[in-house]
Enzyme design. Structure first.
Site, PDB file in Angstrom:
ATOM      1  N   ALA A  17       0.982  -1.215  -0.060  1.00 19.85           N
ATOM      2  CA  ALA A  17      -0.005  -0.059  -0.041  1.00 19.85           C
ATOM      3  C   ALA A  17       0.798   1.284   0.327  1.00 19.85           C
ATOM      4  O   ALA A  17       0.549   2.127  -0.615  1.00 19.85           O
ATOM      5  CB  ALA A  17      -1.004  -0.053   1.288  1.00 19.85           C
ATOM      6  N   TYR A  18       2.185   1.243   0.803  1.00 22.17           N
ATOM      7  CA  TYR A  18       2.686   2.215   0.929  1.00 22.17           C
ATOM      8  C   TYR A  18       3.610   2.755  -0.427  1.00 22.17           C
ATOM      9  O   TYR A  18       3.546   3.800  -0.809  1.00 22.17           O
ATOM     10  CB  TYR A  18       3.713   2.151   2.053  1.00 22.17           C
ATOM     11  CG  TYR A  18       4.802   3.275   2.237  1.00 22.17           C
ATOM     12  CD1 TYR A  18       4.376   4.458   2.979  1.00 22.17           C
ATOM     13  CD2 TYR A  18       6.282   3.148   1.788  1.00 22.17           C
ATOM     14  CE1 TYR A  18       5.258   5.621   3.328  1.00 22.17           C
ATOM     15  CE2 TYR A  18       7.106   4.328   2.086  1.00 22.17           C
ATOM     16  CZ  TYR A  18       6.676   5.494   2.656  1.00 22.17           C
ATOM     17  OH  TYR A  18       7.477   6.317   3.045  1.00 22.17           O
ATOM     18  N   ALA A  19       3.950   1.792  -1.014  1.00 22.47           N
ATOM     19  CA  ALA A  19       4.748   1.579  -2.327  1.00 22.47           C
ATOM     20  C   ALA A  19       3.739   2.190  -3.291  1.00 22.47           C
ATOM     21  O   ALA A  19       4.129   2.880  -4.421  1.00 22.47           O
ATOM     22  CB  ALA A  19       5.321   0.530  -2.732  1.00 22.47           C
TER      23      ALA A  19
END
Length: 250
Positions: free
Chosen positions: A157-159
């Site tokens: 999700a962060y990437a």
């Protein structure tokens, strides 16, 4: 109308997420190089005040301003404060961010929405306001992550959000053709910040530190030096790039 920037003027920087970690190092470094700084923060008012105190004690100029980067009204007011206090805006660094680690299969979608509200919508709101306000000769710098390329498990999700940041950075650099404003992203690798170190055991930290050929974690100052170069006249020929500041990790 955007005021033409003269090299005889003091440059003015707006740094979101400027109260802690990489953002704090960026705010202090830009101030040390002569910029007046607006230290943007969301919840850490005391920490932001300490950054301002450190800058002013060293002879610099700074104010703190509370703004949720995803709130377009608050962000516009932060830029208004920069213009009212210091006369304009020349450098914008969006280092505000949120981190959630989870396998994609297990991530709660409410957490995904909260993550992307800060990291994607917030980056867009900051970039939009910067595009409207930054004076000729200025720089807009987003913070991404080397995880976009490294693809560490748990960072899906962060990437994904930071991949969106890199895409909008490339688009904005082209949209500002003729404005004499650079737009770049800096993508740190593993960096020893409170955000990075949380919930990691010593063995994990040591393993990550050994991955770059330089065999250490990055420091906030490592990243701040890259940002300050891109923000400076010396770095003005670098435009539309993602700089992976990660010690050579591949």
């Amino acid at each position: 109308m955007t005021k033409e920037f003269s090299m005889n003027d003091q440059r003015v920087a707006v740094v979101s997420g400027g109260s802690r970690g990489i953002g704090k190092a960026i705010a202090l470094t830009l101030a040390a190089q002569g910029s007046a700084v607006v230290v943007g923060f969301h919840g850490a008012a005391d920490a932001a005040a300490r950054v301002v105190e450190e800058i002013t004690a060293a002879g610099g100029r700074a104010i703190a301003f509370q703004a949720d980067v995803a709130d377009e009204v608050a962000v516009a007011e932060m830029f208004d404060a920069a213009e009212k206090s210091f006369g304009g805006v020349d450098v914008v660094v969006n280092s505000a961010g949120r981190l959630s680690l989870s396998p994609i299969a297990d991530l709660d979608l409410d957490e995904l929405d909260a993550l992307h509200r800060t990291n994607v919508r917030g980056a867009f709101v900051m970039a939009r306001e910067a595009a409207r306000r930054v004076r000729p000769g200025g720089a807009i710098i987003a913070l991404s992550t080397s995880v976009v390329g490294l693809r560490f498990p748990g960072y899906g999700a962060y990437a994904a959000g930071k991949g969106a940041v890199e895409a909008m950075t490339m688009v904005l650099a082209r949209e500002l053709r003729g404005r004499d404003i650079t737009v770049n992203a800096v993508a740190p690798g593993p960096t020893a910040t409170e955000l990075f170190l949380q919930d990691k055991d010593e063995a994990t930290v040591e393993r990550l530190a050994k991955q770059p050929p330089l065999e250490r974690l990055g420091t906030p100052q490592d990243i701040a030096e890259v940002v300050s170069f891109l923000a400076s006249p010396a770095g003005h020929w670098v435009n539309g790039q993602v700089v992976r500041a990660n010690g050579g990790i591949i």
